[in-house]
Design a protein around this motif. Structure first.
Motif, PDB file in Angstrom:
ATOM      1  N   SER A  29       0.807  -1.219   0.000  1.00 38.42           N
ATOM      2  CA  SER A  29       0.000   0.000   0.000  1.00 38.42           C
ATOM      3  C   SER A  29       0.842   1.272   0.000  1.00 38.42           C
ATOM      4  O   SER A  29       0.324   2.347  -0.304  1.00 38.42           O
ATOM      5  N   ASP A  30       2.124   1.172   0.303  1.00 35.25           N
ATOM      6  CA  ASP A  30       2.945   2.377   0.390  1.00 35.25           C
ATOM      7  C   ASP A  30       3.717   2.689  -0.894  1.00 35.25           C
ATOM      8  O   ASP A  30       4.600   3.540  -0.901  1.00 35.25           O
ATOM      9  N   VAL A  31       3.349   2.066  -2.006  1.00 33.40           N
ATOM     10  CA  VAL A  31       4.027   2.307  -3.282  1.00 33.40           C
ATOM     11  C   VAL A  31       3.438   3.561  -3.927  1.00 33.40           C
ATOM     12  O   VAL A  31       2.219   3.686  -4.054  1.00 33.40           O
ATOM     13  N   SER A  32       4.320   4.466  -4.316  1.00 31.46           N
ATOM     14  CA  SER A  32       3.847   5.698  -4.959  1.00 31.46           C
ATOM     15  C   SER A  32       3.301   5.379  -6.347  1.00 31.46           C
ATOM     16  O   SER A  32       3.591   4.336  -6.930  1.00 31.46           O
ATOM     17  N   LEU A  33       2.526   6.303  -6.870  1.00 30.20           N
ATOM     18  CA  LEU A  33       1.961   6.132  -8.207  1.00 30.20           C
ATOM     19  C   LEU A  33       3.073   6.014  -9.250  1.00 30.20           C
ATOM     20  O   LEU A  33       3.028   5.163 -10.136  1.00 30.20           O
ATOM     21  N   GLU A  34       4.095   6.846  -9.121  1.00 28.40           N
ATOM     22  CA  GLU A  34       5.227   6.811 -10.050  1.00 28.40           C
ATOM     23  C   GLU A  34       5.939   5.450  -9.994  1.00 28.40           C
ATOM     24  O   GLU A  34       6.253   4.867 -11.023  1.00 28.40           O
ATOM     25  N   ASP A  35       6.169   4.948  -8.787  1.00 32.08           N
ATOM     26  CA  ASP A  35       6.814   3.644  -8.640  1.00 32.08           C
ATOM     27  C   ASP A  35       5.919   2.521  -9.164  1.00 32.08           C
ATOM     28  O   ASP A  35       6.407   1.550  -9.725  1.00 32.08           O
ATOM     29  N   SER A  36       4.613   2.676  -8.983  1.00 32.18           N
ATOM     30  CA  SER A  36       3.671   1.683  -9.499  1.00 32.18           C
ATOM     31  C   SER A  36       3.768   1.580 -11.015  1.00 32.18           C
ATOM     32  O   SER A  36       3.803   0.486 -11.572  1.00 32.18           O
ATOM     33  N   PHE A  37       3.819   2.727 -11.682  1.00 31.63           N
ATOM     34  CA  PHE A  37       3.956   2.717 -13.145  1.00 31.63           C
ATOM     35  C   PHE A  37       5.270   2.083 -13.567  1.00 31.63           C
ATOM     36  O   PHE A  37       5.332   1.302 -14.522  1.00 31.63           O
ATOM     37  N   LYS A  38       6.346   2.396 -12.841  1.00 28.74           N
ATOM     38  CA  LYS A  38       7.661   1.842 -13.163  1.00 28.74           C
ATOM     39  C   LYS A  38       7.649   0.320 -12.989  1.00 28.74           C
ATOM     40  O   LYS A  38       8.128  -0.419 -13.855  1.00 28.74           O
ATOM     41  N   LEU A  39       7.114  -0.158 -11.872  1.00 35.26           N
ATOM     42  CA  LEU A  39       7.036  -1.596 -11.613  1.00 35.26           C
ATOM     43  C   LEU A  39       6.167  -2.301 -12.649  1.00 35.26           C
ATOM     44  O   LEU A  39       6.499  -3.390 -13.122  1.00 35.26           O
ATOM     45  N   PHE A  40       5.049  -1.658 -13.013  1.00 32.63           N
ATOM     46  CA  PHE A  40       4.154  -2.233 -14.012  1.00 32.63           C
ATOM     47  C   PHE A  40       4.870  -2.380 -15.351  1.00 32.63           C
ATOM     48  O   PHE A  40       4.809  -3.417 -15.998  1.00 32.63           O
ATOM     49  N   LYS A  41       5.569  -1.326 -15.783  1.00 31.49           N
ATOM     50  CA  LYS A  41       6.289  -1.366 -17.055  1.00 31.49           C
ATOM     51  C   LYS A  41       7.369  -2.443 -17.030  1.00 31.49           C
ATOM     52  O   LYS A  41       7.526  -3.208 -17.983  1.00 31.49           O
ATOM     53  N   GLU A  42       8.127  -2.517 -15.944  1.00 29.56           N
ATOM     54  CA  GLU A  42       9.170  -3.538 -15.831  1.00 29.56           C
ATOM     55  C   GLU A  42       8.566  -4.938 -15.884  1.00 29.56           C
ATOM     56  O   GLU A  42       9.107  -5.831 -16.534  1.00 29.56           O
ATOM     57  N   GLY A  43       7.442  -5.125 -15.214  1.00 34.38           N
ATOM     58  CA  GLY A  43       6.758  -6.409 -15.243  1.00 34.38           C
ATOM     59  C   GLY A  43       6.278  -6.773 -16.629  1.00 34.38           C
ATOM     60  O   GLY A  43       6.422  -7.924 -17.076  1.00 34.38           O
TER      61      GLY A  43
END
Length: 74
Positions: A29-43
């Motif tokens: 729950s503590d993942v920022s929106l920017e980090d979420s997009f980065k993780l999603f793209k990497e995935g």
């Protein structure tokens, strides 16, 4: 992304393991929106790599099955 630190290509199993890690990170729950997009793209990049690798193996199997020879399909 699809390379290890020593520049060897990831195995499919390692790539799927990294996808799993990305999913776990996204579930926090503590993942920022920017980090979420980065993780999603990497995935997504990892999943594309896995899909491409599986396609290559599938073509090799089809080639072997069609003519009984064991040559690489490229």
């Amino acid at each position: 992304m699809t390379k290890k630190n020593d520049e060897k290509e990831l195995t499919i199993e390692e790539a799927f393991g990294e996808v799993d890690e990305k999913i776990k990170a996204l579930e926090k729950s503590d993942v920022s929106l920017e980090d979420s997009f980065k993780l999603f793209k990497e995935g997504m990049d990892l999943l594309k790599y896995c899909n491409d690798s599986i396609d290559k193996v599938e073509k090799k199997v089809q080639k072997v099955m069609s003519d009984g020879q064991t040559e690489d399909f490229e």
